[in-house]
Every structure is written in structure tokens, then in C-alpha cells.
Motif scaffolding. Sequence first.
Motif, PDB file in Angstrom:
ATOM      1  N   TRP A 141       0.869  -1.171   0.000  1.00  0.00           N
ATOM      2  CA  TRP A 141       0.000   0.000   0.000  1.00  0.00           C
ATOM      3  C   TRP A 141       0.908   1.224   0.000  1.00  0.00           C
ATOM      4  N   ARG A 142       0.503   2.269  -0.718  1.00  0.00           N
ATOM      5  CA  ARG A 142       1.333   3.463  -0.846  1.00  0.00           C
ATOM      6  C   ARG A 142       0.570   4.710  -0.399  1.00  0.00           C
ATOM      7  N   VAL A 143       1.303   5.590   0.290  1.00  0.00           N
ATOM      8  CA  VAL A 143       0.718   6.869   0.690  1.00  0.00           C
ATOM      9  C   VAL A 143       0.402   7.654  -0.572  1.00  0.00           C
ATOM     10  N   TRP A 144      -0.795   8.215  -0.632  1.00  0.00           N
ATOM     11  CA  TRP A 144      -1.175   9.037  -1.763  1.00  0.00           C
ATOM     12  C   TRP A 144      -0.407  10.353  -1.682  1.00  0.00           C
ATOM     13  N   GLY A 145       0.291  10.704  -2.756  1.00  0.00           N
ATOM     14  CA  GLY A 145       1.123  11.902  -2.765  1.00  0.00           C
ATOM     15  C   GLY A 145       0.398  13.171  -3.135  1.00  0.00           C
ATOM     16  N   GLY A 146      -0.812  13.055  -3.639  1.00  0.00           N
ATOM     17  CA  GLY A 146      -1.559  14.243  -4.046  1.00  0.00           C
ATOM     18  C   GLY A 146      -2.491  14.743  -2.951  1.00  0.00           C
ATOM     19  N   ARG A 147      -3.363  15.623  -3.350  1.00  0.00           N
ATOM     20  CA  ARG A 147      -4.327  16.194  -2.401  1.00  0.00           C
ATOM     21  C   ARG A 147      -5.470  15.218  -2.141  1.00  0.00           C
ATOM     22  N   ILE A 148      -6.058  15.367  -0.958  1.00  0.00           N
ATOM     23  CA  ILE A 148      -7.204  14.564  -0.540  1.00  0.00           C
ATOM     24  C   ILE A 148      -8.363  15.519  -0.278  1.00  0.00           C
ATOM     25  N   GLY A 149      -9.538  15.127  -0.749  1.00  0.00           N
ATOM     26  CA  GLY A 149     -10.718  15.944  -0.526  1.00  0.00           C
ATOM     27  C   GLY A 149     -11.950  15.098  -0.309  1.00  0.00           C
ATOM     28  N   VAL A 150     -13.055  15.782  -0.113  1.00  0.00           N
ATOM     29  CA  VAL A 150     -14.342  15.122   0.069  1.00  0.00           C
ATOM     30  C   VAL A 150     -15.384  15.885  -0.739  1.00  0.00           C
ATOM     31  N   LEU A 151     -16.335  15.144  -1.266  1.00  0.00           N
ATOM     32  CA  LEU A 151     -17.482  15.759  -1.930  1.00  0.00           C
ATOM     33  C   LEU A 151     -18.550  15.936  -0.860  1.00  0.00           C
ATOM     34  N   GLY A 152     -18.434  17.036  -0.113  1.00  0.00           N
ATOM     35  CA  GLY A 152     -19.288  17.285   1.042  1.00  0.00           C
ATOM     36  C   GLY A 152     -20.614  17.908   0.686  1.00  0.00           C
TER      37      GLY A 152
ATOM     38  N   PRO B 154      -0.850   9.673 -10.667  1.00  0.00           N
ATOM     39  CA  PRO B 154      -0.573   9.297  -9.280  1.00  0.00           C
ATOM     40  C   PRO B 154      -0.316  10.465  -8.333  1.00  0.00           C
ATOM     41  N   THR B 155      -0.505  11.689  -8.789  1.00  0.00           N
ATOM     42  CA  THR B 155      -0.332  12.836  -7.906  1.00  0.00           C
ATOM     43  C   THR B 155      -1.559  13.738  -7.882  1.00  0.00           C
ATOM     44  N   GLY B 156      -2.600  13.406  -8.625  1.00  0.00           N
ATOM     45  CA  GLY B 156      -3.791  14.252  -8.679  1.00  0.00           C
ATOM     46  C   GLY B 156      -4.566  14.243  -7.373  1.00  0.00           C
ATOM     47  N   ARG B 157      -5.698  14.879  -7.399  1.00  0.00           N
ATOM     48  CA  ARG B 157      -6.549  14.963  -6.212  1.00  0.00           C
ATOM     49  C   ARG B 157      -7.502  13.783  -6.173  1.00  0.00           C
ATOM     50  N   LEU B 158      -7.743  13.272  -4.973  1.00  0.00           N
ATOM     51  CA  LEU B 158      -8.756  12.251  -4.736  1.00  0.00           C
ATOM     52  C   LEU B 158      -9.859  12.874  -3.902  1.00  0.00           C
ATOM     53  N   ASP B 159     -11.094  12.764  -4.374  1.00  0.00           N
ATOM     54  CA  ASP B 159     -12.246  13.249  -3.607  1.00  0.00           C
ATOM     55  C   ASP B 159     -13.108  12.064  -3.213  1.00  0.00           C
ATOM     56  N   PHE B 160     -13.226  11.838  -1.915  1.00  0.00           N
ATOM     57  CA  PHE B 160     -14.013  10.736  -1.382  1.00  0.00           C
ATOM     58  C   PHE B 160     -15.462  11.155  -1.197  1.00  0.00           C
ATOM     59  N   ASP B 161     -16.356  10.179  -1.234  1.00  0.00           N
ATOM     60  CA  ASP B 161     -17.766  10.443  -0.967  1.00  0.00           C
ATOM     61  C   ASP B 161     -17.947  10.828   0.505  1.00  0.00           C
ATOM     62  N   TRP B 162     -19.010  11.558   0.765  1.00  0.00           N
ATOM     63  CA  TRP B 162     -19.301  12.075   2.101  1.00  0.00           C
ATOM     64  C   TRP B 162     -19.869  10.990   2.993  1.00  0.00           C
ATOM     65  N   ARG B 163     -19.571  11.065   4.275  1.00  0.00           N
ATOM     66  CA  ARG B 163     -20.229  10.271   5.314  1.00  0.00           C
ATOM     67  C   ARG B 163     -20.096  10.995   6.630  1.00  0.00           C
ATOM     68  N   ASP B 164     -20.989  10.704   7.550  1.00  0.00           N
ATOM     69  CA  ASP B 164     -20.956  11.340   8.878  1.00  0.00           C
ATOM     70  C   ASP B 164     -19.727  10.861   9.649  1.00  0.00           C
ATOM     71  N   GLY B 165     -19.280  11.670  10.595  1.00  0.00           N
ATOM     72  CA  GLY B 165     -18.106  11.322  11.388  1.00  0.00           C
ATOM     73  C   GLY B 165     -16.843  11.584  10.595  1.00  0.00           C
ATOM     74  N   ASP B 166     -15.812  10.785  10.872  1.00  0.00           N
ATOM     75  CA  ASP B 166     -14.566  10.919  10.116  1.00  0.00           C
ATOM     76  C   ASP B 166     -14.818  10.490   8.674  1.00  0.00           C
ATOM     77  N   VAL B 167     -14.535  11.373   7.718  1.00  0.00           N
ATOM     78  CA  VAL B 167     -14.734  11.032   6.308  1.00  0.00           C
ATOM     79  C   VAL B 167     -13.774   9.922   5.918  1.00  0.00           C
ATOM     80  N   LEU B 168     -12.536   9.984   6.408  1.00  0.00           N
ATOM     81  CA  LEU B 168     -11.538   8.936   6.165  1.00  0.00           C
ATOM     82  C   LEU B 168     -11.044   8.373   7.477  1.00  0.00           C
TER      83      LEU B 168
END
Length: 184
Positions: free
Chosen positions: A132-143, A170-184
Motif C-alpha cells: 500500500w502506498r501513501v497518496w502523494g496528491g491532495r485529498i478531498g471530500v465531496l461534502g 498518481p499525484t492528482g486529487r482524490l475526492d471521497f464520498d461524504w459520510r458522517d463522522g470521520d470522512v476517512l
Amino acid sequence: MTANTSGDILLRHTCELGTAEFGEIRALLDDAFDGDFADEDFEHALGGMHVLVREDGVPIAHGSVVQRRVVHAGRALRTGYVEAVAVRSDRRRRGLAGRVMAELEGVIGRAYELGALSASEDGAALYAGRGWRVWGGRIGVLGPAGPERLAEEEGSTYLWAPPGGALSDPTGRLDFDWRDGDVL
């Protein structure tokens, strides 16, 4: 179920777990995380596949993978998100977390385009050692108010591409779907 000398591994969907198993899993997670495992954290671990290692009928290790959507380079990727990986405090350092992860990676490889997880400092070496590799780009959420950056998640979000899979940037932004509490 796979039998071996270090306990039995069970792979089950959330809908196949009974009330007693939910209680056992929750107790294991509370023990493993020293009481720092909130109801929302438990909720995040439900709705997918669970790996449970039992020894003499008692759960000693757990992990689950649930479906998330991650937007990357204009595509919504079906992502297997790893949750609630834990080993009972008196059974650690026996390879149980690695066995749980091997089963979860098998699920991800068969059902998802990508694997993702958020690692604690204690868990990071396990995931890195498994490829598993640490993502080098930005992390976001679709809030609820639209896309927002989650800078605090950068550096602790790990990805795993099943055999033959890879992200186009491999360096772009990842936007995760929204959820209550900790998003990730």
C-alpha cells in the motif's frame, strides 16, 4: 472458512452476521482501540465484507472492506475502503493483521478498481509492507456544501491497486464520498 494453526478465518458480508457476532466484533474493536472506537467508526465498518479470525470460537482479529466512491481525474472509481482492522491486545505480533489484510486485498482485487484506507501511525508499517502506498496528491471530500480539501488526511491515506490496475495521475486529487463522522 479456512482453518489453520492460528485460528479460523471467516469471510462474511455484514448481512450474514448475527447480533451476537456484532457484539463480539464491537467488543474486539473497543479492546483493540483502547475504547477509542466511536459508534460512527463502527457504522463505517458495516455494509461490506468482514474478515474475522477466531481462536477457540472467540474473535481475535477483524477487518472489513466497504464500497466507497472516489473521484479521480474526472472518474468515479468503485473503491474498496478498508475499515476496522484490529487484533485483540493479547494476540498481537503473530501475523494476524497481515492475514486479515490478505483476505481483504483478495476481496478488493475481485470487486473493486482501487483499495484505500486511512492509516494510524501504528498501522502504517503494516500497510506499507504489503504494498500500500501513501497518496502523494491532495485529498478531498465531496461534502454537502461541495468539494472541500482534507489537508489533515494527506500523508495518512494509503492506496492499493489490484493487479493490473493503476491510477492515471498518481499525484492528482482524490475526492471521497461524504459520510458522517470521520470522512476517512
